[in-house]
Design a protein around this motif. Structure first.
Motif, PDB file in Angstrom:
ATOM      1  N   PRO A   1     -30.192 -15.145  17.302  1.00 32.62           N
ATOM      2  CA  PRO A   1     -28.984 -15.710  17.916  1.00 32.62           C
ATOM      3  C   PRO A   1     -28.091 -16.448  16.910  1.00 32.62           C
ATOM      4  CG  PRO A   1     -30.882 -16.156  19.279  1.00 32.62           C
ATOM      5  CD  PRO A   1     -31.401 -15.560  18.013  1.00 32.62           C
ATOM      6  N   ILE A   2     -28.720 -17.212  16.010  1.00 34.56           N
ATOM      7  CA  ILE A   2     -27.929 -17.956  15.022  1.00 34.56           C
ATOM      8  C   ILE A   2     -27.238 -16.985  14.073  1.00 34.56           C
ATOM      9  CG2 ILE A   2     -28.032 -19.699  13.170  1.00 34.56           C
ATOM     10  CD1 ILE A   2     -30.657 -20.654  14.473  1.00 34.56           C
ATOM     11  N   GLY A   3     -27.988 -15.971  13.618  1.00 30.91           N
ATOM     12  CA  GLY A   3     -27.426 -14.986  12.688  1.00 30.91           C
ATOM     13  C   GLY A   3     -26.268 -14.239  13.315  1.00 30.91           C
ATOM     14  N   VAL A   4     -26.477 -13.752  14.545  1.00 27.36           N
ATOM     15  CA  VAL A   4     -25.439 -12.986  15.241  1.00 27.36           C
ATOM     16  C   VAL A   4     -24.188 -13.848  15.437  1.00 27.36           C
ATOM     17  CG1 VAL A   4     -24.871 -12.001  17.515  1.00 27.36           C
ATOM     18  CG2 VAL A   4     -26.998 -11.360  16.370  1.00 27.36           C
ATOM     19  N   PHE A   5     -24.406 -15.090  15.835  1.00 24.56           N
ATOM     20  CA  PHE A   5     -23.284 -16.005  16.062  1.00 24.56           C
ATOM     21  C   PHE A   5     -22.420 -16.123  14.789  1.00 24.56           C
ATOM     22  CE2 PHE A   5     -21.540 -20.286  15.605  1.00 24.56           C
ATOM     23  CZ  PHE A   5     -20.745 -20.360  16.735  1.00 24.56           C
ATOM     24  N   CYS A   6     -23.065 -16.392  13.661  1.00 23.98           N
ATOM     25  CA  CYS A   6     -22.302 -16.597  12.414  1.00 23.98           C
ATOM     26  C   CYS A   6     -21.618 -15.316  11.960  1.00 23.98           C
ATOM     27  CB  CYS A   6     -23.227 -17.107  11.314  1.00 23.98           C
ATOM     28  SG  CYS A   6     -23.808 -18.749  11.665  1.00 23.98           S
ATOM     29  N   LEU A   7     -22.315 -14.183  12.075  1.00 21.02           N
ATOM     30  CA  LEU A   7     -21.731 -12.920  11.618  1.00 21.02           C
ATOM     31  C   LEU A   7     -20.493 -12.557  12.438  1.00 21.02           C
ATOM     32  CD1 LEU A   7     -25.060 -10.965  11.130  1.00 21.02           C
ATOM     33  CD2 LEU A   7     -23.372 -11.401   9.346  1.00 21.02           C
ATOM     34  N   ILE A   8     -20.624 -12.695  13.758  1.00 21.35           N
ATOM     35  CA  ILE A   8     -19.505 -12.328  14.629  1.00 21.35           C
ATOM     36  C   ILE A   8     -18.319 -13.275  14.425  1.00 21.35           C
ATOM     37  CG2 ILE A   8     -18.823 -12.433  17.088  1.00 21.35           C
ATOM     38  CD1 ILE A   8     -20.027  -9.819  16.416  1.00 21.35           C
ATOM     39  N   SER A   9     -18.598 -14.583  14.350  1.00 19.50           N
ATOM     40  CA  SER A   9     -17.489 -15.539  14.173  1.00 19.50           C
ATOM     41  C   SER A   9     -16.727 -15.220  12.901  1.00 19.50           C
ATOM     42  CB  SER A   9     -17.973 -16.969  14.024  1.00 19.50           C
ATOM     43  OG  SER A   9     -18.853 -17.303  14.977  1.00 19.50           O
ATOM     44  N   ARG A  10     -17.463 -14.971  11.827  1.00 17.29           N
ATOM     45  CA  ARG A  10     -16.790 -14.728  10.550  1.00 17.29           C
ATOM     46  C   ARG A  10     -15.964 -13.441  10.607  1.00 17.29           C
ATOM     47  NH1 ARG A  10     -17.695 -12.617   5.356  1.00 17.29           N
ATOM     48  NH2 ARG A  10     -16.467 -13.797   3.830  1.00 17.29           N
TER      49      ARG A  10
END
Ligand code: ASP
Length: 431
Positions: free
Chosen positions: A214-223
């Protein structure tokens, strides 16, 4: 016994929690990205600290963690899988069935893409001056020829293949080792045990890394969303919509239809169970990095034996790219229309053939589909400069097609597992 049951229930709860958390991360991450892009003015804090600092480091760190698992996991699980199947004839049957399925779904995918393209007409009336072209970058692209792709399956140095992460070479070498271990039996018991124990270690590591998804997906998508200029989409909206419609047809009609017909499993439940892997593929645009997560999810939520998935999933991530083939099909119609080139029915047949081969040659990493698209364009004499037109907006399509690419691998794996009596339906029903 009671204890085991409670643990199992707890695990299930945890897994459900992970799907929901990844879903929330995807939505909130996309929203944050759009807010960053439109509402937060550029400056040191936004650009350097948030986007290229925290979001970049955490997102890429997560991708690296997933990639770290791929080579050792694929190698060990294929050795263990082929060792436990043992029989080369049976392995051959699994291999042939998988290949037939992969090739047939890819050819079907391009046919769908060409049909949707001809209905939507993505290149008709295109205002070329409104589109940003990256023609210079296109001329630097070079696709590997088919003969080299075939020859490249045989490793000339297996340790080099492992070090470079060359998936097809790793698959072949691991398959041979597994078959030989089965043949030698007790004489090579220690090595066999070593691989199965190492395999367990890698699966445990996969679960640890996945809990960070969840943390990884969140950061990748936001960026990604913080960096995408949505205005660039407008002149190419028809092309994008064409690709997305064809991707949806492939995913929800073709795959789920095949799943229902061949296995009788509930397609909606299948998609729900597989969603975390799709979300991960979407946010990373990298089929290769999803291999460990796919194998784990198929085993724990669908009941697919790792004997099958350890072989078919890495193979699919390398050669089965239906989503990529779809983008290429729509891109062909787009380029032909934008440049006023008439394609004959024979040209369309050529496109189906070359795009199927291009899909085999496309590596499961971001943007490679655009590189192999040059091969498809060349086969029917379309100008490769047209690729420059769609390059600027490719990222979002790359993300979407990668999610479809890996869903195709998972559906095929489940069907092949069912045909080889390696599917535990009770696991799927109970998930
Ligand atoms: N990014 C895709 C994948 O990893 C390949 C591509 O179409 O560029 O599956």
């Amino acid at each position: 016994m009671e204890n085991k049951k409670t643990n199992h229930k707890k695990n299930m709860k945890k897994k459900k929690g992970l799907t929901t958390r990844i879903f929330i991360a995807l939505i909130v991450g996309a929203l944050l990205g759009v807010i960053l892009h439109y509402l937060v003015p550029s400056g040191y804090v936004k650009d350097k600290i948030v986007v290229d600092g925290i979001l970049y480091v955490v997102g890429q760190g997560f991708i690296r963690l997933m990639k770290m698992l791929v080579v050792p996991l694929v190698f060990c699980s294929i050795v263990c899988g082929s060792m436990s199947i043992g029989d080369t004839k049976k392995l051959g049957t699994v291999g042939v069935r998988t290949l037939v399925f992969y090739l047939a779904t890819t050819a079907l995918a391009i046919t769908i893409a060409l049909t949707v393209g001809n209905i939507i007409n993505p290149g008709v009336g295109l205002d070329m001056s409104a589109v940003e072209s990256n023609a210079a970058e296109v001329s630097a692209m070079e696709a590997t020829s088919l003969t080299d792709t075939l020859l490249n399956i045989i490793p000339d140095n297996p340790l080099g293949s492992l070090a470079q992460g060359n998936m097809l070479q790793i698959i072949l070498f691991a398959l041979i080792i597994g078959v030989i271990l089965a043949k030698l039996g007790e004489r090579a018991e220690t090595v066999g045990n070593f691989f199965s124990q190492f395999n367990d270690i890698m699966m445990e590591m996969t679960m640890m890394v996945m809990s960070l998804a969840p943390i990884g997906v969140f950061c990748l998508i936001s960026r990604t969303f913080a960096g995408i200029g949505f205005t660039a989409f407008l002149p190419l909206a028809k092309y994008m919509i064409g690709v997305l419609i064809a991707l949806c047809i492939q995913c929800f009609v073709v795959y789920l239809g095949l799943l229902k017909i061949f296995t009788g499993l509930n397609p909606v439940k299948f998609i729900r169970n597989f969603f975390p892997v799709m979300a991960f593929a979407f946010s990373t645009a990298t089929s290769n990095a999803t291999i460990p997560m796919s194998i784990d999810t198929l085993a724990k939520k669908m009941g697919v034996s790792k004997k099958i998935s350890s072989f078919t999933i890495p193979l699919g991530a390398t050669i089965n790219m239906d989503g990529t083939a779809i983008m290429q099909g729509v891109a062909v119609v787009f380029a032909a229309q934008a440049f006023g080139i008439h394609l004959t029915p024979m040209d369309y047949v050529t496109v189906i053939g070359t795009a199927t081969l291009a899909s085999i040659g496309t590596a499961g990493v971001p943007s490679v589909g655009l590189v192999t698209l040059t091969m498809v364009f060349n086969s029917v004499g379309l100008p490769v400069e047209a690729i420059g037109l769609i390059m600027g907006i490719d990222r979002i399509l790359d993300m979407s097609r990668t999610a479809v690419n890996i869903t195709g691998d998972a559906v095929c794996t489940t069907i092949v597992a069912h045909q080889n009596k390696a599917l535990k339906r009770e696991v799927f029903e109970g998930s």
